[in-house]
Design an enzyme around this catalytic site. Structure first.
Site, PDB file in Angstrom:
ATOM      1  CG  ASP A 187      15.872   0.787   5.445  1.00  0.00           C
ATOM      2  OD1 ASP A 187      16.452   0.022   6.265  1.00  0.00           O
ATOM      3  OD2 ASP A 187      15.593   0.182   4.104  1.00  0.00           O
ATOM      4  CG  HIS A 210      10.572  -0.686   4.491  1.00  0.00           C
ATOM      5  ND1 HIS A 210      10.692  -0.504   3.127  1.00  0.00           N
ATOM      6  CD2 HIS A 210      11.939  -1.035   4.967  1.00  0.00           C
ATOM      7  CE1 HIS A 210      11.628  -0.539   2.758  1.00  0.00           C
ATOM      8  NE2 HIS A 210      12.439  -0.780   3.668  1.00  0.00           N
ATOM      9  CG  ASP A 226      11.568   2.660   0.668  1.00  0.00           C
ATOM     10  OD1 ASP A 226      11.406   3.510   0.025  1.00  0.00           O
ATOM     11  OD2 ASP A 226      11.849   1.809   0.039  1.00  0.00           O
ATOM     12  CG  ASP A 268       3.935   2.025   0.694  1.00  0.00           C
ATOM     13  OD1 ASP A 268       2.654   2.451   1.083  1.00  0.00           O
ATOM     14  OD2 ASP A 268       4.554   2.636  -0.250  1.00  0.00           O
ATOM     15  NE  ARG A 269       6.690  -3.706  -0.521  1.00  0.00           N
ATOM     16  CZ  ARG A 269       6.432  -4.598  -1.382  1.00  0.00           C
ATOM     17  NH1 ARG A 269       5.317  -5.288  -1.465  1.00  0.00           N
ATOM     18  NH2 ARG A 269       7.214  -4.423  -2.804  1.00  0.00           N
ATOM     19  CG  ASN A 310      11.399   2.994  -3.919  1.00  0.00           C
ATOM     20  OD1 ASN A 310      12.037   2.859  -2.861  1.00  0.00           O
ATOM     21  ND2 ASN A 310      10.498   2.184  -4.392  1.00  0.00           N
ATOM     22  CG  HIS A 311       7.896   2.297  -0.683  1.00  0.00           C
ATOM     23  ND1 HIS A 311       6.679   1.701  -1.037  1.00  0.00           N
ATOM     24  CD2 HIS A 311       8.764   1.535  -1.596  1.00  0.00           C
ATOM     25  CE1 HIS A 311       6.963   0.529  -1.438  1.00  0.00           C
ATOM     26  NE2 HIS A 311       8.193   0.432  -1.655  1.00  0.00           N
ATOM     27  CG  HIS A 366      15.717   5.006  -0.846  1.00  0.00           C
ATOM     28  ND1 HIS A 366      15.344   4.189   0.285  1.00  0.00           N
ATOM     29  CD2 HIS A 366      15.062   4.171  -1.717  1.00  0.00           C
ATOM     30  CE1 HIS A 366      14.908   3.227   0.151  1.00  0.00           C
ATOM     31  NE2 HIS A 366      14.234   3.090  -1.239  1.00  0.00           N
ATOM     32  NE  ARG A 384      15.030  -2.188  -6.831  1.00  0.00           N
ATOM     33  CZ  ARG A 384      14.598  -2.455  -5.683  1.00  0.00           C
ATOM     34  NH1 ARG A 384      13.309  -2.556  -5.494  1.00  0.00           N
ATOM     35  NH2 ARG A 384      15.514  -2.944  -4.885  1.00  0.00           N
ATOM     36  CG  HIS A 412      16.150   0.884  -3.431  1.00  0.00           C
ATOM     37  ND1 HIS A 412      14.722   0.946  -3.296  1.00  0.00           N
ATOM     38  CD2 HIS A 412      16.449   0.527  -4.579  1.00  0.00           C
ATOM     39  CE1 HIS A 412      14.015   0.800  -4.548  1.00  0.00           C
ATOM     40  NE2 HIS A 412      15.252   0.693  -5.487  1.00  0.00           N
TER      41      HIS A 412
END
Length: 311
Positions: free
Chosen positions: A51, A53, A79, A82-83, A111-112, A161, A209, A236
């Site tokens: 994965d 990010h 994912d 983001d980040r 989830n992103h 994920h 979460r 995740h």
């Protein structure tokens, strides 16, 4: 003149942005491709799983370590944005690779990959900053609605994920979900991208979460038995060693973003699944390019931009 994906990939490997019109065309073609995929895609080993990010240089490091497409088959567990500082370049490259090598690159939704989350954690702002409008963000987030929810490797490794859902007992229940939409706040689709294992529990519990659930060893064992599987593979969760194995080797987490957010100091890994079912975590550290083109350099560039703007 048709879309030259090889030229796009070559440009992106050098971290050069594609034109907005190209992004639009690529996302439209990718949606057409993804529409033909099930909510649970079946693939065969060998395959390398990871994965990422938005950490573009670390994605390139994955290819250096694991091999470039199409020589290596890849499964990415969500994912993509983001980040990290370079979400646009990261998702642009992965989308082009999926379009160019559709049977060698698999992209699962995380989830992103949602409108709500990307407006909070960086991708929306990055798109506007780099392209001057929200168009590119709309092209990609519309495409995210078409990403598959899960993958099964050789009928024995279930890949997702986040994790499991109290509403889903068999993989057949995943196959009938309506995935072509924004990730809802609750329900089985949300659970697949938000849930986490909890080694201190046996059953499902409320997740800290605020979305999805935590689930324990008995849940994992029951799911594997019902579906005649051997292992659950997911992402995740940040793992300081780059990966984590739980529940007597029934579940593992792979984490491929080293020094997450450019400050966590964690290692990363990709999981190489062999034709014999063997699993090998290939652990790596942050790419050296992050030192010369990381947060401090980007901050300096933004300050210069603001100075020029006010001048």
């Amino acid at each position: 003149m048709g879309l030259d994906l090889d030229a796009c990939i070559s440009q992106l490997l050098q971290k050069q942005l594609l034109a907005e019109s190209l992004i639009k065309e690529i996302c439209e073609k990718t949606k057409e491709l993804l529409m033909n995929e099930s909510n649970c895609v079946s693939i065969s080993a060998p395959v390398t799983v990871g994965d990422i990010h938005g950490q573009f240089y670390d994605l390139i490091e994955i290819f250096r370590i694991g091999g470039y497409c199409p020589s290596t088959n890849y499964l990415f567990l969500g994912d993509y944005v983001d980040r990290g500082l370079f979400s646009v370049e990261t998702i642009s490259l992965l989308t082009c690779l999926k379009l160019r090598y559709p049977h060698r690159v698999q992209l699962v939704r995380g989830n992103h990959e949602s409108r709500a989350v990307t407006q909070t954690y960086g991708f929306y702002t990055e798109c506007v900053r780099k392209y001057g409008s929200t168009n590119v963000w709309h092209y990609f987030t519309d495409m995210f609605d078409y990403l598959t929810l899960s993958v099964v490797i050789d009928d024995r490794i279930f890949c997702v994920h986040g994790g499991l859902s109290p509403s889903i007992h068999s993989i057949d229940q995943i196959k009938i979900l309506d995935r072509y939409r924004e990730i809802p706040h609750e329900g089985p689709m949300a659970d697949l991208v938000w849930s986490d294992p909890d080694p201190d529990k046996d059953e499902f519990a409320i997740s800290p979460r605020g979305a999805g659930y935590t689930f324990g060893g008995l849940v994992v064992k029951k799911f594997l038995e019902i579906n005649n599987m051997e292992h659950i593979l997911r992402a995740h969760q940040l793992c300081m060693e780059g990966y984590q194995v739980l529940y007597d080797d029934r579940l593992s987490t792979v984490w491929s973003a080293p020094n997450y957010c450019y400050r966590c100091g964690n290692m990363a890994s990709i999981l190489e699944v062999g034709v014999d079912g063997q699993r090998f975590f290939n652990v790596f550290d942050a790419a050296p390019e992050n030192d010369r083109d990381g947060p401090s350099q980007q901050t300096s560039l933004e300050k210069k931009d603001k100075i020029h703007y006010f001048l």
